[in-house]
Design a protein around this motif. Structure first.
Motif, PDB file in Angstrom:
ATOM      1  N   TRP A  54       0.814  -1.218   0.000  1.00 44.61           N
ATOM      2  CA  TRP A  54       0.000   0.000   0.000  1.00 44.61           C
ATOM      3  C   TRP A  54       0.849   1.271   0.000  1.00 44.61           C
ATOM      4  O   TRP A  54       0.424   2.303  -0.516  1.00 44.61           O
ATOM      5  N   GLU A  55       2.057   1.200   0.570  1.00 45.53           N
ATOM      6  CA  GLU A  55       2.947   2.363   0.504  1.00 45.53           C
ATOM      7  C   GLU A  55       3.330   2.649  -0.943  1.00 45.53           C
ATOM      8  O   GLU A  55       3.339   3.809  -1.369  1.00 45.53           O
ATOM      9  N   ARG A  56       3.619   1.585  -1.705  1.00 46.18           N
ATOM     10  CA  ARG A  56       3.991   1.762  -3.103  1.00 46.18           C
ATOM     11  C   ARG A  56       2.816   2.297  -3.917  1.00 46.18           C
ATOM     12  O   ARG A  56       2.992   3.143  -4.793  1.00 46.18           O
ATOM     13  N   VAL A  57       1.624   1.789  -3.645  1.00 45.68           N
ATOM     14  CA  VAL A  57       0.445   2.257  -4.359  1.00 45.68           C
ATOM     15  C   VAL A  57       0.174   3.722  -4.047  1.00 45.68           C
ATOM     16  O   VAL A  57      -0.128   4.529  -4.942  1.00 45.68           O
ATOM     17  N   ALA A  58       0.294   4.084  -2.768  1.00 39.42           N
ATOM     18  CA  ALA A  58       0.061   5.478  -2.367  1.00 39.42           C
ATOM     19  C   ALA A  58       1.065   6.414  -3.037  1.00 39.42           C
ATOM     20  O   ALA A  58       0.722   7.546  -3.413  1.00 39.42           O
ATOM     21  N   GLU A  59       2.305   5.967  -3.192  1.00 41.77           N
ATOM     22  CA  GLU A  59       3.311   6.784  -3.862  1.00 41.77           C
ATOM     23  C   GLU A  59       3.000   6.938  -5.352  1.00 41.77           C
ATOM     24  O   GLU A  59       3.271   7.979  -5.948  1.00 41.77           O
ATOM     25  N   ALA A  60       2.425   5.901  -5.951  1.00 42.12           N
ATOM     26  CA  ALA A  60       2.112   5.942  -7.384  1.00 42.12           C
ATOM     27  C   ALA A  60       0.906   6.815  -7.677  1.00 42.12           C
ATOM     28  O   ALA A  60       0.799   7.383  -8.779  1.00 42.12           O
ATOM     29  N   GLN A  61       0.005   6.926  -6.714  1.00 40.56           N
ATOM     30  CA  GLN A  61      -1.209   7.717  -6.935  1.00 40.56           C
ATOM     31  C   GLN A  61      -0.851   9.190  -7.076  1.00 40.56           C
ATOM     32  O   GLN A  61      -0.068   9.737  -6.319  1.00 40.56           O
ATOM     33  N   HIS A  62      -1.444   9.861  -8.058  1.00 40.36           N
ATOM     34  CA  HIS A  62      -1.194  11.279  -8.267  1.00 40.36           C
ATOM     35  C   HIS A  62      -1.897  12.103  -7.188  1.00 40.36           C
ATOM     36  O   HIS A  62      -2.826  11.633  -6.526  1.00 40.36           O
ATOM     37  N   ALA A  63      -1.450  13.332  -7.037  1.00 38.10           N
ATOM     38  CA  ALA A  63      -2.000  14.199  -5.995  1.00 38.10           C
ATOM     39  C   ALA A  63      -3.499  14.422  -6.149  1.00 38.10           C
ATOM     40  O   ALA A  63      -4.215  14.621  -5.163  1.00 38.10           O
ATOM     41  N   ASP A  64      -3.981  14.377  -7.391  1.00 41.07           N
ATOM     42  CA  ASP A  64      -5.414  14.606  -7.609  1.00 41.07           C
ATOM     43  C   ASP A  64      -6.251  13.350  -7.405  1.00 41.07           C
ATOM     44  O   ASP A  64      -7.475  13.388  -7.492  1.00 41.07           O
ATOM     45  N   GLY A  65      -5.598  12.215  -7.140  1.00 36.29           N
ATOM     46  CA  GLY A  65      -6.310  10.970  -6.865  1.00 36.29           C
ATOM     47  C   GLY A  65      -6.254   9.947  -7.972  1.00 36.29           C
ATOM     48  O   GLY A  65      -6.598   8.783  -7.764  1.00 36.29           O
ATOM     49  N   MET A  66      -5.806  10.344  -9.170  1.00 33.35           N
ATOM     50  CA  MET A  66      -5.728   9.399 -10.276  1.00 33.35           C
ATOM     51  C   MET A  66      -4.613   8.387 -10.038  1.00 33.35           C
ATOM     52  O   MET A  66      -3.546   8.736  -9.543  1.00 33.35           O
ATOM     53  N   VAL A  67      -4.876   7.136 -10.406  1.00 27.02           N
ATOM     54  CA  VAL A  67      -3.855   6.091 -10.329  1.00 27.02           C
ATOM     55  C   VAL A  67      -3.493   5.686 -11.755  1.00 27.02           C
ATOM     56  O   VAL A  67      -4.377   5.293 -12.526  1.00 27.02           O
ATOM     57  N   PRO A  68      -2.231   5.769 -12.145  1.00 25.64           N
ATOM     58  CA  PRO A  68      -1.839   5.387 -13.505  1.00 25.64           C
ATOM     59  C   PRO A  68      -1.920   3.880 -13.684  1.00 25.64           C
ATOM     60  O   PRO A  68      -1.864   3.127 -12.709  1.00 25.64           O
ATOM     61  N   ASN A  69      -2.032   3.448 -14.930  1.00 30.65           N
ATOM     62  CA  ASN A  69      -2.137   2.007 -15.157  1.00 30.65           C
ATOM     63  C   ASN A  69      -0.797   1.298 -15.022  1.00 30.65           C
ATOM     64  O   ASN A  69      -0.741   0.084 -14.861  1.00 30.65           O
ATOM     65  N   GLY A  70       0.286   2.042 -15.095  1.00 32.47           N
ATOM     66  CA  GLY A  70       1.601   1.433 -14.979  1.00 32.47           C
ATOM     67  C   GLY A  70       2.195   1.006 -16.292  1.00 32.47           C
ATOM     68  O   GLY A  70       3.342   0.566 -16.350  1.00 32.47           O
ATOM     69  N   LEU A  71       1.418   1.115 -17.377  1.00 30.13           N
ATOM     70  CA  LEU A  71       1.895   0.726 -18.691  1.00 30.13           C
ATOM     71  C   LEU A  71       2.175   1.919 -19.583  1.00 30.13           C
ATOM     72  O   LEU A  71       3.018   1.845 -20.478  1.00 30.13           O
ATOM     73  N   THR A  72       1.439   3.016 -19.382  1.00 35.72           N
ATOM     74  CA  THR A  72       1.623   4.226 -20.175  1.00 35.72           C
ATOM     75  C   THR A  72       1.788   5.417 -19.237  1.00 35.72           C
ATOM     76  O   THR A  72       1.293   5.407 -18.112  1.00 35.72           O
ATOM     77  N   VAL A  73       2.483   6.444 -19.717  1.00 37.40           N
ATOM     78  CA  VAL A  73       2.694   7.657 -18.924  1.00 37.40           C
ATOM     79  C   VAL A  73       1.491   8.578 -19.123  1.00 37.40           C
ATOM     80  O   VAL A  73       1.167   8.938 -20.262  1.00 37.40           O
ATOM     81  N   PRO A  74       0.808   8.967 -18.052  1.00 36.75           N
ATOM     82  CA  PRO A  74      -0.368   9.826 -18.208  1.00 36.75           C
ATOM     83  C   PRO A  74       0.017  11.206 -18.727  1.00 36.75           C
ATOM     84  O   PRO A  74       1.031  11.772 -18.319  1.00 36.75           O
ATOM     85  N   PRO A  75      -0.771  11.759 -19.651  1.00 39.66           N
ATOM     86  CA  PRO A  75      -0.532  13.143 -20.078  1.00 39.66           C
ATOM     87  C   PRO A  75      -0.825  14.098 -18.938  1.00 39.66           C
ATOM     88  O   PRO A  75      -1.537  13.759 -17.981  1.00 39.66           O
ATOM     89  N   ALA A  76      -0.280  15.295 -19.023  1.00 35.54           N
ATOM     90  CA  ALA A  76      -0.451  16.270 -17.948  1.00 35.54           C
ATOM     91  C   ALA A  76      -1.904  16.686 -17.782  1.00 35.54           C
ATOM     92  O   ALA A  76      -2.365  16.932 -16.668  1.00 35.54           O
ATOM     93  N   ASP A  77      -2.628  16.765 -18.875  1.00 34.30           N
ATOM     94  CA  ASP A  77      -4.031  17.168 -18.822  1.00 34.30           C
ATOM     95  C   ASP A  77      -4.876  16.019 -18.289  1.00 34.30           C
ATOM     96  O   ASP A  77      -4.899  14.925 -18.857  1.00 34.30           O
ATOM     97  N   SER A  78      -5.576  16.259 -17.180  1.00 30.74           N
ATOM     98  CA  SER A  78      -6.338  15.193 -16.534  1.00 30.74           C
ATOM     99  C   SER A  78      -7.455  14.670 -17.422  1.00 30.74           C
ATOM    100  O   SER A  78      -7.797  13.479 -17.367  1.00 30.74           O
ATOM    101  N   ARG A  79      -8.032  15.542 -18.251  1.00 31.96           N
ATOM    102  CA  ARG A  79      -9.099  15.090 -19.136  1.00 31.96           C
ATOM    103  C   ARG A  79      -8.548  14.105 -20.166  1.00 31.96           C
ATOM    104  O   ARG A  79      -9.190  13.098 -20.488  1.00 31.96           O
ATOM    105  N   ALA A  80      -7.362  14.389 -20.674  1.00 31.27           N
ATOM    106  CA  ALA A  80      -6.743  13.477 -21.632  1.00 31.27           C
ATOM    107  C   ALA A  80      -6.298  12.188 -20.948  1.00 31.27           C
ATOM    108  O   ALA A  80      -6.314  11.108 -21.556  1.00 31.27           O
TER     109      ALA A  80
END
Length: 321
Positions: free
Chosen positions: A260-286
């Motif tokens: 859970w520490e690793r998951v919490a570190e991976a979660q973005h400040a706004d609450g989004m969790v990345p899938n771990g396969l692709t890098v999320p774009p900066a725009d939250s809508r995208a």
């Protein structure tokens, strides 16, 4: 893997519980802020509404319904979840859209499966109840050409709606990857998702841990820790979170508090969790397109981890491994 606090994989210490609650609450908050992304297309005929859109909205309803079912969220998170559940029900025209889709394609199962998530939360549609009862009683319902874990999804949906199940569940289980208890090193991502969903359907997302046969409980106690470590190290957050849910669905739950520490570190400040396969774009809508699913899963995983940790006596948790 880094150690966190005094918890083992079989128990959750206070720090791990707080982290799981934090991840779940933030994920729900992000889903609430991004709920317009789940809006269904309204400028096309019902039957041309994209399957991805239906699936995403159903997953949103699932997460919100589980937050409400477990009742361990704080007031703000609980209110957001209730709002998301109501939103999803409205998007499905309070069941009318699902009824129309089911009537248009009687052999399809996804309208009934989606409806069952709402039925479990008390949202009922009388005509769809009658149609589901009729269709699930046909011989055709027992010979659907789904992959095995998907056939279990139909059985689970029927149970949630309250329709008698005529399928040989043991035979269906035996046809799944998990039911065959294969060599654990033969697991790939596709079969991993099959494993997690077999558990979800048989236990109704942890509400009936006894629905998973003892031999499969033993198999998962042996190999789930290995798989969890692999997907944690590879930072495949989407599938890792599904494995965390599996751990909470067992009669002697496994919690993996250090993860859970690793998951919490991976979660973005706004609450989004990345899938771990692709890098999320900066725009939250995208970012919504490829990363709403792991955030939905994070909401479920955090909720079930906290709920089971608070309700399962320590003596009932998994033995030391």
């Amino acid at each position: 893997m880094r150690n966190m606090g005094t918890g083992t994989r079989d128990t959750m210490d206070a720090v791990a519980i707080r982290l799981a609650q934090q991840v779940g609450d933030r994920a729900v908050a992000w889903l609430g802020s991004m709920r317009t992304g789940f809006t269904l297309a309204r400028d096309v005929p019902d039957e041309r509404i994209g399957g991805d859109g239906l699936k995403s909205l159903a997953e949103l309803a699932l997460a919100a319904g589980l937050v409400r079912r477990e009742a361990v969220a704080g007031p703000r998170c609980a209110q957001t979840a209730q709002g998301l559940l109501d939103f999803a029900w409205r998007e499905f025209d309070e069941g009318d859209l699902l009824y129309r889709l089911q009537a248009h394609t009687p052999a399809a199962t996804h309208p009934i499966e989606i409806y069952s998530l709402f039925a479990a939360a008390g949202y009922r549609h009388e005509r769809l109840d009658r149609l589901a009862g009729h269709l699930l009683g046909l011989r055709a319902s027992r010979v659907i050409e789904h992959v095995p874990n998907r056939r279990l999804a139909v059985v689970a949906a029927a149970t949630r709606i309250g329709v008698p199940v005529h399928d040989d569940v043991d035979a269906l289980i035996a046809q799944t990857w998990l039911g065959g208890t294969p060599e654990p090193w033969m697991l790939d991502a596709n079969n991993a998702y099959g494993v997690t969903h077999t558990v979800f359907h048989l236990t109704d997302w942890g509400s009936r841990p006894e629905g998973l046969p003892d031999r499969l409980q033993d198999y998962l106690h042996l190999w789930l820790p290995v798989w969890t470590e692999v997907f944690c190290e590879t930072r495949f957050w989407d599938l890792l979170l599904e494995f965390l849910i599996v751990g909470t669905c067992l009669q002697r739950p496994l919690f993996f508090p250090s993860v859970w520490e690793r998951v919490a570190e991976a979660q973005h400040a706004d609450g989004m969790v990345p899938n771990g396969l692709t890098v999320p774009p900066a725009d939250s809508r995208a970012a919504w397109l490829n990363h709403h699913h792991p955030t939905v899963v994070a909401a479920v995983a955090g909720t079930l981890a906290v709920s089971r940790a608070l309700t399962v006596p320590a003596a009932s948790a998994g033995g030391a491994g």
